[in-house]
Design an enzyme around this catalytic site. Structure first.
Site, PDB file in Angstrom:
ATOM      1  N   ARG A 118      -6.631   1.458 -15.568  1.00  0.00           N
ATOM      2  CA  ARG A 118      -7.055  -0.079 -15.595  1.00  0.00           C
ATOM      3  C   ARG A 118      -8.174  -0.534 -16.609  1.00  0.00           C
ATOM      4  O   ARG A 118      -7.869  -1.188 -17.323  1.00  0.00           O
ATOM      5  CB  ARG A 118      -7.155  -0.646 -13.945  1.00  0.00           C
ATOM      6  N   GLY A 123       2.060   8.545 -13.231  1.00  0.00           N
ATOM      7  CA  GLY A 123       3.434   7.781 -12.845  1.00  0.00           C
ATOM      8  C   GLY A 123       2.149   6.147 -12.912  1.00  0.00           C
ATOM      9  O   GLY A 123       2.774   5.022 -14.246  1.00  0.00           O
ATOM     10  N   ARG A 171      10.417   9.499 -10.667  1.00  0.00           N
ATOM     11  CA  ARG A 171      10.518   7.868  -9.886  1.00  0.00           C
ATOM     12  C   ARG A 171      10.728   6.693 -10.721  1.00  0.00           C
ATOM     13  O   ARG A 171      11.564   6.754 -11.197  1.00  0.00           O
ATOM     14  CB  ARG A 171       8.917   8.025 -10.331  1.00  0.00           C
ATOM     15  N   SER A 202       6.801  -0.608  -5.360  1.00  0.00           N
ATOM     16  CA  SER A 202       5.296   0.472  -5.960  1.00  0.00           C
ATOM     17  C   SER A 202       4.871  -0.896  -6.879  1.00  0.00           C
ATOM     18  O   SER A 202       4.886  -1.529  -7.521  1.00  0.00           O
ATOM     19  CB  SER A 202       5.687   1.102  -7.009  1.00  0.00           C
ATOM     20  N   SER A 209       0.351  -1.374  -0.353  1.00  0.00           N
ATOM     21  CA  SER A 209      -0.811  -1.064  -1.048  1.00  0.00           C
ATOM     22  C   SER A 209      -1.348  -2.408  -2.419  1.00  0.00           C
ATOM     23  O   SER A 209      -1.896  -1.910  -3.661  1.00  0.00           O
ATOM     24  CB  SER A 209      -0.347   0.128  -2.359  1.00  0.00           C
ATOM     25  N   ASP A 214      -2.379   8.446  -0.123  1.00  0.00           N
ATOM     26  CA  ASP A 214      -2.620   9.251  -1.541  1.00  0.00           C
ATOM     27  C   ASP A 214      -3.340  10.495   0.156  1.00  0.00           C
ATOM     28  O   ASP A 214      -4.433  11.193  -0.232  1.00  0.00           O
ATOM     29  CB  ASP A 214      -3.768   8.938  -2.011  1.00  0.00           C
ATOM     30  N   LYS A 230       5.971  11.425  -4.822  1.00  0.00           N
ATOM     31  CA  LYS A 230       5.468  11.259  -5.275  1.00  0.00           C
ATOM     32  C   LYS A 230       5.564  12.753  -6.028  1.00  0.00           C
ATOM     33  O   LYS A 230       6.320  13.168  -6.488  1.00  0.00           O
ATOM     34  CB  LYS A 230       4.091  11.813  -4.420  1.00  0.00           C
TER      35      LYS A 230
END
Length: 411
Positions: free
Chosen positions: A26, A77, A105, A146, A173, A293, A320
């Site tokens: 990011r 990803g 994905r 996602s 998430s 994760d 994943k």
């Protein structure tokens, strides 16, 4: 394919945790959009393969354009889903490609919103060709597919005149989106959090901050030496992990409370996080939607905890780098543990001792590192296939392993 053979040895001393991959992605994107030079974002340790993919793609985005530039996302990803909207907002024509399981994905909901807002997208999976320029406005996204879709659009909206993201289902998430809004705020592009989504005002723009320290340590990576320390009965002093922020917005910081729930001793100290072994007991149920994760590492702990632990809501783990739900079960079973899958639930019942054996790393960095953590608690040697996969997130993992165990590992 490379493999390593590990003897049962406890981890000792201190472990330097590398910079957070999630935060670094990011910050690197925000820095590039603020016109900062490559390398402005400082990392603790060498860049992972995923971060190198983002760095390379950003260099292409910043370069003078001729024709249809290629953006190679490797197996990342984050690189793909973050930069699809960013490239669209910059306008022009772009070709995206990737490898491994990345072309499998899901992208459908994100591509649909790009098309609705002025972008022509050729293809449904990689390779993808984008044409046109993303227009701001109202975007509707599901929150349960996602969080990376949300992040990608948020990163792009300051370039597209602002806009609003409305969530059509609860956001899973959410901590990852918080990392995004924090990074954008560091670079002057403020995001407004609303009850059902997020908004970026038209006046939001990226600019270089006055100071930018090194990217904080990675709680996702830290989970593996933490698990090794929790299992290390022969080392009651435990292991000290450096570079971790106890107030980080990283969702995987929850590994502290989860290891404590399993019975390990975990202390957040001024000098780092110290983990010591304890008498392990099962945690009856863990909802893994916010922490996908963490499953391989925590499955190893559950394999040696008294009782049965159920990891529930693991459907996204199947998408994943591997089918990570099945790969975690196979990891436990390969070392003499007891695991089974019921739908999208992984159930692990503890045994007294792991036997050792051969673990297929299935080219998944988190499966490989979880197997390395398990090796310290096995009776016999542990052979791990696809050991090179750690480069995706922690290129120096085997060096850290060698320092902590005194066992030299070479690939």
């Amino acid at each position: 394919m490379s493999q390593v053979v590990l003897k049962p040895r406890p981890w000792r001393g201190e472990v330097e945790i590398p910079s957070s991959k999630s935060v670094a992605h990011r910050q690197m994107i925000c820095a590039a959009l603020a016109g900062m030079p490559p390398g402005a974002v400082r990392l603790l340790g060498p860049a992972s393969e995923d971060l190198e993919a983002t760095r390379s793609a950003l260099a292409t985005l910043q370069a003078p354009r001729e024709g249809c530039p290629l953006l190679d996302c490797g197996e990342s990803g984050s690189t793909l889903r973050f930069l699809l909207p960013v490239a669209a907002a910059l306008g022009g024509e772009w070709l995206f490609q990737g490898r491994g399981r990345l072309p499998q994905r899901p992208l459908g909901a994100l591509l649909e919103e790009l098309r609705t807002h002025g972008v022509t997208v050729e293809g449904e999976h990689l390779p993808l060709r984008l044409k046109g320029r993303l227009q701001g406005g109202l975007f509707r996204l599901p929150g349960n597919v996602s969080s990376q879709f949300v992040t990608g659009l948020l990163l792009a909206l300051p370039l597209a005149g602002g806009g609003t993201i409305q969530l059509t289902s609860p956001l899973e998430s959410r901590d990852y989106v918080t990392l995004t809004t924090q990074a954008m705020g560091q670079f002057g592009a403020m995001v407004q959090t609303k009850e059902e989504g997020f908004s970026v005002p038209p006046e939001a723009h990226y600019h270089a901050p006055e100071t930018l320290g090194p990217v904080e340590g990675d709680w996702s990576a830290a989970a593996f030496p933490m698990v090794a320390a929790a299992l290390g009965r022969e080392n009651p002093q435990g292991v000290l992990l450096k570079n971790l922020s106890p107030v980080s917005a990283q969702g995987d910081r929850r590994v502290v409370e989860l290891l404590q729930a399993f019975g390990a001793q975990v202390e957040c100290l001024p000098e780092g996080v110290r983990v010591r072994p304890g008498k392990l007991k099962a945690v009856p149920e863990i909802d893994v939607r916010p922490i996908p994760d963490m499953v391989p590492a925590l499955a190893v702990v559950a394999a040696l905890a008294d009782g049965t632990t159920r990891f529930v809501h693991g459907e996204r783990l199947r998408l994943k780098e591997s089918d990570r739900l099945e790969a975690s079960r196979a990891l436990v079973a390969a070392l003499g543990g007891r695991g089974e899958i019921q739908g999208d639930v992984l159930q692990v019942t503890g045994v007294e001792r792991l036997t050792g054996g051969v673990v297929d790393g299935v080219n998944d960095h988190r499966i490989v590192m979880a197997a390395a953590a398990a090796a310290c608690a096995a009776q016999g040697e542990v052979t791990i296939l696809d050991a090179q996969a750690v480069a995706k997130s922690w290129p120096a993992f085997w060096q850290a392993y060698s320092l902590a165990t005194g066992e030299e590992v070479t690939l």
